[in-house]
Each structure stands twice: as C-alpha cells, then as structure tokens.
Design a protein around this motif. Structure first.
Motif, PDB file in Angstrom:
ATOM      1  N   ALA A 108       0.928  -1.245   0.167  1.00  0.00           N
ATOM      2  CA  ALA A 108      -0.034   0.214  -0.193  1.00  0.00           C
ATOM      3  C   ALA A 108       0.803   1.340  -0.061  1.00  0.00           C
ATOM      4  O   ALA A 108       0.520   2.135  -0.684  1.00  0.00           O
ATOM      5  CB  ALA A 108      -0.975   0.109   1.039  1.00  0.00           C
ATOM      6  N   PRO A 109       1.851   1.333   1.002  1.00  0.00           N
ATOM      7  CA  PRO A 109       2.693   2.661   0.890  1.00  0.00           C
ATOM      8  C   PRO A 109       3.527   2.924  -0.450  1.00  0.00           C
ATOM      9  O   PRO A 109       3.376   3.739  -0.782  1.00  0.00           O
ATOM     10  CB  PRO A 109       3.664   2.496   2.185  1.00  0.00           C
ATOM     11  CG  PRO A 109       3.475   1.212   2.762  1.00  0.00           C
ATOM     12  CD  PRO A 109       2.213   0.696   2.127  1.00  0.00           C
ATOM     13  N   TRP A 110       4.130   1.679  -0.990  1.00  0.00           N
ATOM     14  CA  TRP A 110       4.750   1.684  -2.145  1.00  0.00           C
ATOM     15  C   TRP A 110       3.878   2.088  -3.218  1.00  0.00           C
ATOM     16  O   TRP A 110       4.038   3.094  -4.053  1.00  0.00           O
ATOM     17  CB  TRP A 110       5.401   0.290  -2.469  1.00  0.00           C
ATOM     18  CG  TRP A 110       5.686   0.064  -3.961  1.00  0.00           C
ATOM     19  CD1 TRP A 110       7.125   0.826  -4.353  1.00  0.00           C
ATOM     20  CD2 TRP A 110       5.037  -0.576  -4.737  1.00  0.00           C
ATOM     21  NE1 TRP A 110       6.956   0.514  -5.909  1.00  0.00           N
ATOM     22  CE2 TRP A 110       5.863  -0.478  -6.116  1.00  0.00           C
ATOM     23  CE3 TRP A 110       3.955  -1.208  -4.938  1.00  0.00           C
ATOM     24  CZ2 TRP A 110       5.386  -0.650  -7.364  1.00  0.00           C
ATOM     25  CZ3 TRP A 110       3.742  -1.830  -6.137  1.00  0.00           C
ATOM     26  CH2 TRP A 110       4.222  -1.559  -7.291  1.00  0.00           C
ATOM     27  N   PHE A 111       2.819   1.496  -3.363  1.00  0.00           N
ATOM     28  CA  PHE A 111       1.888   1.974  -4.555  1.00  0.00           C
ATOM     29  C   PHE A 111       1.288   3.500  -4.471  1.00  0.00           C
ATOM     30  O   PHE A 111       1.405   4.154  -5.409  1.00  0.00           O
ATOM     31  CB  PHE A 111       0.444   1.092  -4.577  1.00  0.00           C
ATOM     32  CG  PHE A 111      -0.184   1.214  -5.977  1.00  0.00           C
ATOM     33  CD1 PHE A 111       0.143   0.530  -6.891  1.00  0.00           C
ATOM     34  CD2 PHE A 111      -1.174   2.183  -5.923  1.00  0.00           C
ATOM     35  CE1 PHE A 111      -0.433   0.631  -8.234  1.00  0.00           C
ATOM     36  CE2 PHE A 111      -1.916   2.225  -6.999  1.00  0.00           C
ATOM     37  CZ  PHE A 111      -1.438   1.586  -8.356  1.00  0.00           C
ATOM     38  N   ALA A 112       0.819   3.739  -3.146  1.00  0.00           N
ATOM     39  CA  ALA A 112       0.468   5.166  -2.899  1.00  0.00           C
ATOM     40  C   ALA A 112       1.623   6.253  -3.380  1.00  0.00           C
ATOM     41  O   ALA A 112       1.221   6.995  -4.040  1.00  0.00           O
ATOM     42  CB  ALA A 112       0.004   5.330  -1.575  1.00  0.00           C
ATOM     43  N   VAL A 113       2.709   6.048  -2.782  1.00  0.00           N
ATOM     44  CA  VAL A 113       3.909   7.030  -3.075  1.00  0.00           C
ATOM     45  C   VAL A 113       4.291   7.121  -4.515  1.00  0.00           C
ATOM     46  O   VAL A 113       4.387   8.221  -5.211  1.00  0.00           O
ATOM     47  CB  VAL A 113       5.138   6.774  -2.008  1.00  0.00           C
ATOM     48  CG1 VAL A 113       6.166   7.770  -2.424  1.00  0.00           C
ATOM     49  CG2 VAL A 113       4.646   6.924  -0.635  1.00  0.00           C
ATOM     50  N   SER A 114       4.295   5.813  -5.072  1.00  0.00           N
ATOM     51  CA  SER A 114       5.032   5.965  -6.484  1.00  0.00           C
ATOM     52  C   SER A 114       3.916   6.460  -7.581  1.00  0.00           C
ATOM     53  O   SER A 114       4.205   7.002  -8.297  1.00  0.00           O
ATOM     54  CB  SER A 114       5.424   4.450  -7.030  1.00  0.00           C
ATOM     55  OG  SER A 114       4.448   3.578  -6.736  1.00  0.00           O
ATOM     56  N   ALA A 115       2.386   5.992  -6.969  1.00  0.00           N
ATOM     57  CA  ALA A 115       1.143   6.536  -8.121  1.00  0.00           C
ATOM     58  C   ALA A 115       1.403   8.175  -7.739  1.00  0.00           C
ATOM     59  O   ALA A 115       1.327   8.795  -8.823  1.00  0.00           O
ATOM     60  CB  ALA A 115       0.162   6.001  -7.418  1.00  0.00           C
ATOM     61  N   ALA A 116       1.581   8.860  -6.513  1.00  0.00           N
ATOM     62  CA  ALA A 116       1.368   9.936  -6.301  1.00  0.00           C
ATOM     63  C   ALA A 116       2.427  10.684  -7.112  1.00  0.00           C
ATOM     64  O   ALA A 116       2.315  11.818  -7.488  1.00  0.00           O
ATOM     65  CB  ALA A 116       1.403  10.273  -4.746  1.00  0.00           C
ATOM     66  N   LEU A 117       3.756  10.387  -6.976  1.00  0.00           N
ATOM     67  CA  LEU A 117       4.837  10.985  -7.610  1.00  0.00           C
ATOM     68  C   LEU A 117       4.677  10.837  -9.127  1.00  0.00           C
ATOM     69  O   LEU A 117       5.398  11.604  -9.909  1.00  0.00           O
ATOM     70  CB  LEU A 117       6.074  10.534  -7.007  1.00  0.00           C
ATOM     71  CG  LEU A 117       6.357  10.572  -5.600  1.00  0.00           C
ATOM     72  CD1 LEU A 117       7.812   9.890  -5.155  1.00  0.00           C
ATOM     73  CD2 LEU A 117       6.529  12.115  -5.406  1.00  0.00           C
ATOM     74  N   SER A 118       3.863   9.538  -9.674  1.00  0.00           N
ATOM     75  CA  SER A 118       4.159   9.663 -11.152  1.00  0.00           C
ATOM     76  C   SER A 118       3.002  10.247 -11.852  1.00  0.00           C
ATOM     77  O   SER A 118       3.040  10.592 -12.877  1.00  0.00           O
ATOM     78  CB  SER A 118       4.295   8.044 -11.390  1.00  0.00           C
ATOM     79  OG  SER A 118       5.352   7.370 -10.953  1.00  0.00           O
ATOM     80  N   ILE A 119       1.747  10.318 -11.151  1.00  0.00           N
ATOM     81  CA  ILE A 119       0.617  10.975 -11.798  1.00  0.00           C
ATOM     82  C   ILE A 119       0.405  12.229 -11.139  1.00  0.00           C
ATOM     83  O   ILE A 119      -0.725  12.596 -10.399  1.00  0.00           O
ATOM     84  CB  ILE A 119      -0.604   9.989 -11.480  1.00  0.00           C
ATOM     85  CG1 ILE A 119      -0.122   8.491 -11.872  1.00  0.00           C
ATOM     86  CG2 ILE A 119      -1.833  10.451 -12.299  1.00  0.00           C
ATOM     87  CD1 ILE A 119      -1.205   7.515 -11.385  1.00  0.00           C
ATOM     88  N   ARG A 120       1.145  13.305 -11.478  1.00  0.00           N
ATOM     89  CA  ARG A 120       1.437  14.236 -10.751  1.00  0.00           C
ATOM     90  C   ARG A 120       0.303  15.422 -11.028  1.00  0.00           C
ATOM     91  O   ARG A 120      -0.411  16.048  -9.969  1.00  0.00           O
ATOM     92  CB  ARG A 120       2.565  15.354 -11.213  1.00  0.00           C
ATOM     93  CG  ARG A 120       3.948  14.264 -10.785  1.00  0.00           C
ATOM     94  CD  ARG A 120       4.083  14.745  -9.166  1.00  0.00           C
ATOM     95  NE  ARG A 120       4.552  15.634  -8.927  1.00  0.00           N
ATOM     96  CZ  ARG A 120       5.787  15.957  -8.537  1.00  0.00           C
ATOM     97  NH1 ARG A 120       6.708  14.963  -8.547  1.00  0.00           N
ATOM     98  NH2 ARG A 120       6.151  17.173  -7.937  1.00  0.00           N
ATOM     99  N   ASP A 121      -0.212  15.404 -12.464  1.00  0.00           N
ATOM    100  CA  ASP A 121      -1.520  16.141 -12.629  1.00  0.00           C
ATOM    101  C   ASP A 121      -2.802  15.591 -12.879  1.00  0.00           C
ATOM    102  O   ASP A 121      -3.748  16.023 -13.373  1.00  0.00           O
ATOM    103  CB  ASP A 121      -1.137  17.013 -13.960  1.00  0.00           C
ATOM    104  CG  ASP A 121      -0.888  15.950 -15.158  1.00  0.00           C
ATOM    105  OD1 ASP A 121      -1.069  14.714 -14.910  1.00  0.00           O
ATOM    106  OD2 ASP A 121      -0.591  16.666 -16.342  1.00  0.00           O
ATOM    107  N   ALA A 122      -2.797  14.141 -12.207  1.00  0.00           N
ATOM    108  CA  ALA A 122      -3.913  13.484 -12.410  1.00  0.00           C
ATOM    109  C   ALA A 122      -4.542  13.283 -13.695  1.00  0.00           C
ATOM    110  O   ALA A 122      -5.742  12.884 -13.824  1.00  0.00           O
ATOM    111  CB  ALA A 122      -5.204  14.211 -11.488  1.00  0.00           C
TER     112      ALA A 122
END
Lengths: 132, 130
Positions: B40-54
């Motif tokens: 969960a923390p790995w996916f949440a952080v890497s998704a947040a950092l990769s999908i910056r503008d949603a």
C-alpha cells in the motif's frame, strides 16, 4: 457482600461515565475509523482504475475533480488514513508478539502512530509541491 | 426454560457456540496486513509521484509499467480481501438486528469481490486492451 445493592443496580461495563480519556482508547477508535474510511477509499480506487481503462473520454471529468479542493481533501484524508492504519497496524503486529503492552510503551506507540498520520500526508504533499 | 424437555442442558447448547473460524480469520487479517504494509505505501507514493497532474496520459503511463501493473493487481487482490474481513468484524461488532446484519454481511462479501474483479480487469485492459 454486606450492603450490596440489587444486581440490576450494579454498574455496567464498560463504565463509560467513569472512564478517563486515554490515548490508547483513541488509537483503537481511530484504527476502526481509518479502516472504514479506507474501505471507501478502496471503492474510489477501483472506480478510478476502471475509468482509466474506459478511455480518455470517460476519464476526462476525473482529472479536474481530483485536482479540485474537494478531490485534494479526499486524497489527503485517504493518505492520512492509510498512514495511520499502517502505523497502528504495525503496532498491533508488535502487540501480537506480546511486546509493547506495558501502559507506558502502548501510550508512546499510540502517539507515534497519530503523529505519523499527521506527518506522512504533510510530507507527501510537500514533496509533490516543492520536490523535483 | 420453563418448557419441559427430554434434552439435557449440554444437548441444548451444543452447536450454538463459536463457529471455530475465528483463528483463521485472525491469521488472515495479520498475513494480509503484512503484505499490505509493503504494497500500500509503495503503490500510494509511487502513484502520487508519477501521476502529478491526475491526467489520463500520466495514469495510463503509470499503469502500463509492468511492475506497477503487477503491484496494482496484488494490491487489489490482497487489499480488497483485507477490507472485506476487516469490515466483517465491524459489522459483527455493531450491527445486531439479524436481517440488517445478514444483509450487510452479504453486501460486504460481494461488493469487494465485484470491485476487485472490475479493478483487475481494468489493469489488464490498460495493458492488453485494443
């Protein structure tokens, strides 16, 4: 017992009226609350994934919604809930081994989980805003 | 208990106790939580950092990465199972009316399964769809 009242007059557990506030009580309530909140977060996550798979046109209204104040508040709460449930979940895994159950230790770890839930989303948003 | 019966007190209470599934439930909660503590923390952080503008493009890009796709599928499978058994505990603790309880338990058994199937299919469609 001398002078004992009738059975129906006895105080009933959990003695809510005489309990003093305690951080381990809050940590337990927050674990349930964050778990229920993350259930809703999981539903949103599944909807988001299906919207991506549905194509650009279907996804289009989601981007401004996610970036809106409401969307950001929801995301912030999901991250805070995740951070809390993670930290307190690890705390419970430690409890399962029989360690950390002394009142002082349990208080300290409860405060740590609460502080982590505050610090983690602030840190992530700071990284996203000011990071490279 | 005023009714006269040939049954012994033991005979009356047998098979009305715990279902014997508690230990498995307890272990399943812990085992899934250990997997989720990493996923969960790995996916949440890497998704947040990769999908910056949603945006759609960034989301598609992120889910097209094989590691992210496999991670997402694992997160969905383990996460929705953990959600279901966690919520089951909450329902059993707080909902006492038999009909409402059974209705919510059934909903909690089916909804995560439907969502998980849809979410896994979505990740596969992003990667293998036409």
């Amino acid at each position: 017992m001398a002078g004992a009242s009738r059975p129906e007059d006895r105080p009933l557990s959990p003695h809510l009226s005489v309990w003093r506030w305690h951080v381990t009580m809050l940590s337990s309530i927050l674990h349930r609350l964050s778990g229920i909140g993350l259930y809703a977060g999981g539903v949103l996550f599944a909807i988001w994934l299906m919207a991506v798979a549905a194509g650009a046109e279907t996804y289009a209204p989601l981007a401004p919604l996610i970036l809106s104040p409401l969307g950001q508040i929801v995301l912030y709460l999901i991250v805070a809930g995740l951070a809390y449930h993670l930290a307190n979940g690890i705390r419970h895994l430690v409890f399962d081994t029989g360690a950390g159950l002394e009142p002082g230790d349990a208080d300290t770890s409860a405060w740590f989980a609460i502080l982590f839930a505050i610090a983690a989303p602030v840190g992530l948003w700071a990284l996203l805003t000011f990071g490279g | 208990m005023s009714e006269r019966s040939m049954r012994t007190p033991l005979g009356r209470v047998r098979h009305h106790g715990a279902g014997g599934a508690g230990t498995g439930h307890f272990i399943a909660t812990r085992v899934t939580s250990i997997a989720l503590a990493i996923l969960a923390p790995w996916f949440a952080v890497s998704a947040a950092l990769s999908i910056r503008d949603a945006s759609y493009v960034q989301a598609l890009d992120f889910l097209s990465n094989p590691v992210n796709a496999v991670g997402a599928i694992l997160l969905i499978a383990v996460g929705f199972y953990h959600m279901s058994i966690g919520m089951q505990e909450v329902i059993l603790d707080y909902i006492h009316r038999p009909f409402t309880k059974m209705l919510l338990l059934l909903l909690n058994a089916f909804a995560p399964l439907v969502l998980a199937a849809g979410a896994v299919f979505a990740v596969l469609l992003v990667n293998f769809g036409v």
